[in-house]
Design a protein around this motif. Structure first.
Motif, mmCIF file in Angstrom:
data_model
loop_
_atom_site.group_PDB
_atom_site.id
_atom_site.type_symbol
_atom_site.label_atom_id
_atom_site.label_comp_id
_atom_site.label_asym_id
_atom_site.label_seq_id
_atom_site.Cartn_x
_atom_site.Cartn_y
_atom_site.Cartn_z
ATOM 1 N N HIS A 118 0.806 -1.220 0.000
ATOM 2 C CA HIS A 118 0.000 0.000 0.000
ATOM 3 C C HIS A 118 0.836 1.266 0.000
ATOM 4 C CE1 HIS A 118 -3.840 -2.013 0.422
ATOM 5 N NE2 HIS A 118 -3.323 -2.771 1.378
ATOM 6 N N LYS A 308 0.121 -5.749 -5.803
ATOM 7 C CA LYS A 308 -0.954 -5.078 -5.065
ATOM 8 C C LYS A 308 -0.913 -3.571 -5.296
ATOM 9 C CE LYS A 308 -1.237 -8.449 -1.282
ATOM 10 N NZ LYS A 308 -0.989 -8.671 0.172
ATOM 11 N N PHE A 309 0.281 -3.012 -5.250
ATOM 12 C CA PHE A 309 0.424 -1.560 -5.355
ATOM 13 C C PHE A 309 0.004 -1.061 -6.732
ATOM 14 C CE2 PHE A 309 2.966 2.310 -6.126
ATOM 15 C CZ PHE A 309 2.556 3.072 -5.035
ATOM 16 N N TYR A 310 0.492 -1.686 -7.783
ATOM 17 C CA TYR A 310 0.236 -1.176 -9.131
ATOM 18 C C TYR A 310 -1.154 -1.517 -9.656
ATOM 19 C CZ TYR A 310 5.063 0.288 -9.378
ATOM 20 O OH TYR A 310 6.258 0.914 -9.132
ATOM 21 N N ASN A 311 -1.869 -2.371 -8.974
ATOM 22 C CA ASN A 311 -3.244 -2.656 -9.366
ATOM 23 C C ASN A 311 -4.260 -1.827 -8.580
ATOM 24 O OD1 ASN A 311 -3.530 -4.676 -11.555
ATOM 25 N ND2 ASN A 311 -2.182 -5.866 -10.229
ATOM 26 N N ARG A 312 -3.788 -0.848 -7.832
ATOM 27 C CA ARG A 312 -4.687 0.080 -7.161
ATOM 28 C C ARG A 312 -5.123 1.177 -8.123
ATOM 29 N NH1 ARG A 312 -1.738 2.131 -1.883
ATOM 30 N NH2 ARG A 312 -3.468 3.611 -2.058
ATOM 31 N N ASP A 314 -6.079 4.238 -7.498
ATOM 32 C CA ASP A 314 -5.519 5.550 -7.209
ATOM 33 C C ASP A 314 -4.062 5.649 -7.642
ATOM 34 O OD1 ASP A 314 -4.697 3.773 -5.253
ATOM 35 O OD2 ASP A 314 -5.043 5.130 -3.566
ATOM 36 N N VAL A 315 -3.331 4.536 -7.590
ATOM 37 C CA VAL A 315 -1.941 4.530 -8.060
ATOM 38 C C VAL A 315 -1.897 4.686 -9.575
ATOM 39 C CG1 VAL A 315 0.139 3.105 -8.312
ATOM 40 C CG2 VAL A 315 -1.066 3.210 -6.111
ATOM 41 N N GLN A 316 -2.751 3.934 -10.271
ATOM 42 C CA GLN A 316 -2.772 4.039 -11.726
ATOM 43 C C GLN A 316 -3.183 5.434 -12.176
ATOM 44 O OE1 GLN A 316 -4.739 0.867 -13.794
ATOM 45 N NE2 GLN A 316 -3.688 -0.749 -12.641
ATOM 46 N N LEU A 327 -9.551 0.462 -14.946
ATOM 47 C CA LEU A 327 -8.386 -0.121 -14.300
ATOM 48 C C LEU A 327 -7.717 -1.162 -15.189
ATOM 49 C CD1 LEU A 327 -6.915 -0.149 -11.494
ATOM 50 C CD2 LEU A 327 -8.293 -2.151 -10.957
#
Length: 449
Positions: A118, A308-312, A314-316, A327
């Motif tokens: 996260h 996990k991080f790159y499939n968020r 808000d990150v994308q 997404l």
């Protein structure tokens, strides 16, 4: 085309990387580092990002308008004086693995993905202390890179496109730049390449893999003896049944431990059974034409944190992925690209010779606990070049401790990292930054305490 225009006079291709020498810049004549056309790619609200004084940009480079082919990039300014520092292009191997997921946020970038997938933590040993860093997800199909033409995914190879398999296509890219530099309008001031635990020559790589496994007690004397007596790695290797079965035994034993890091624990738990983690097992196989291209980095748990991080969402959104489209499913490595990779040179040693003759700087380094592309493979490959030695094998030091050993040849430097696995910066972040700095400066590694 969305891209970052960098005002530097030096470019380095490493490890995946390429090098250009920095030269003095008259401060009164300096232009902005980033072209204003790229301002829309400025990353301003990346979730969990530590506060920093430099800027970074992410987005797409359209490389083929007709096919709708676009590569995803992430660019970090150098932490200080970015206008005066070189540009480094980092490409991870596989083929089919993400330079963003590995290089940028596991190895050398300023932000490392946290263990919960996260947040991010600051990397005190980021290579952007010494250079502007550009990470590219290449070819199409890797990470966030894509093509709107499905046939683009079926015709992948070295001719289409720095750790590991980048050891082949980085020298090939350097060769292409060198050849194109005869045209002044396309000239790039490329000075050299830096490669870590690189695949180099299939025959020598295979010999090194099996000899290393035997010398580090992964396989028995009997298995090694069968390989020595039956395997012709320079010829039709797998037509010999005894050879094939013995090599299968080597790969079988490596399934029990982490081939990328012999002396560290493997990830145990539900995450170890994820699709990405299982790639390592699936790719532990032989092919008739090349090395067993095993996917990924050294820690399957780290890979899961990145996923996990790159499939968020808000990150994308913060990284300008897919320009606001729904997404996108991101994975750290692509099985499709791996399986469809049709073009691979059995050896890039002739390219080494060509680049050395052209005066390019070539440094190669090896973590000495990597079983995947072990230090023996690299030593066998470099030995086949037959280069004159200009500085004999000697320790190099970091913080008054032996960091590894190195040897200098005419046109090439080879260095080891003591106690490091395949992705050296993950194991020895401070040491690897020290080597990187020496490489950029064109200086020998420190050989005294």
């Amino acid at each position: 085309m969305n891209f970052v225009v960098v005002k530097v006079t030096a470019i380095y291709l490493i490890f995946s990387l390429t090098v250009v020498e920095p030269q003095p810049v008259d401060a009164r004549k300096k232009q902005p580092l980033i072209n204003t056309l790229a301002s829309q790619d400025l990353v301003t609200n990346l979730p969990g990002q530590p506060a920093v004084d430099f800027q970074h940009y992410a987005g797409y480079v359209n490389v083929n308008e007709t096919n709708g082919r676009a590569l995803f990039y992430w660019f970090y300014e150098a932490a200080t004086n970015p206008d005066l520092k070189p540009l480094v292009l980092w490409l991870n191997g596989g083929p089919g693995c993400s330079s963003v997921g590995y290089g940028a946020t596991q190895e050398i970038g300023p932000f490392i993905v946290g263990t919960d997938g996260h947040g991010l933590r600051f990397n005190n040993y980021s290579w952007n202390q010494e250079a502007n860093l550009l990470f590219l997800e290449s070819p199409v199909g890797v990470g966030f890179s894509y093509s709107n033409t499905t046939t683009d995914y079926d015709n992948l190879g070295d001719a289409f496109t720095g750790e590991s398999y980048a050891g082949k296509y980085v020298p090939e890219l350097a060769e292409l730049i060198n050849d194109k530099n005869t045209d002044p309008s396309q000239h790039i001031d490329l000075k050299g390449i830096l490669l870590g635990n690189p695949e180099t020559s299939d025959a020598e790589d295979w010999r090194g893999l099996v000899d290393y496994a035997w010398s580090h007690a992964v396989v028995s004397d009997e298995t090694h003896k069968i390989i020595r007596e039956n395997c012709d790695f320079d010829g039709d290797t797998w037509s010999n049944k005894n050879c094939s079965q013995a090599v299968d035994e080597v790969l079988k034993q490596y399934k029990e431990i982490d081939i990328y890091s012999l002396y560290t624990s493997v990830c145990i738990g539900d995450t170890a059974n994820s699709d990405d983690a299982s790639m390592q097992v699936m790719m532990m196989k032989k092919t008739s034409t090349m090395m067993p291209r095993i996917m990924g980095g050294y820690d399957p748990c780290l890979d899961d944190y990145s996923k996990k991080f790159y499939n968020r969402a808000d990150v994308q959104k913060a990284l300008h992925v897919s320009n606001g489209l729904p997404l996108k499913n991101w994975s750290i490595c692509s099985v499709k690209i791996f399986n469809n990779w049709t073009d691979s040179k059995p050896s890039i040693l002739p390219i080494y010779k060509k680049l050395i003759a052209a005066g390019m700087r070539i440094w190669v380094y090896s973590g000495d606990t990597d079983g995947r592309v072990p230090v023996l493979s690299t030593r066998y490959s470099l030995g086949a070049l037959g280069l004159p030695i200009t500085k004999a094998w000697t320790p190099w030091y970091h913080q008054k401790q032996v960091s590894g050993w190195f040897q200098e040849y005419e046109g090439l430097t080879f260095a080891t990292f003591r106690g490091a696995g395949h992705a050296v910066p993950c194991f020895k972040p401070s040491n690897s930054l020290a080597l990187f700095t020496s490489f950029l400066l064109g200086e020998s590694l420190p050989s005294t305490r």
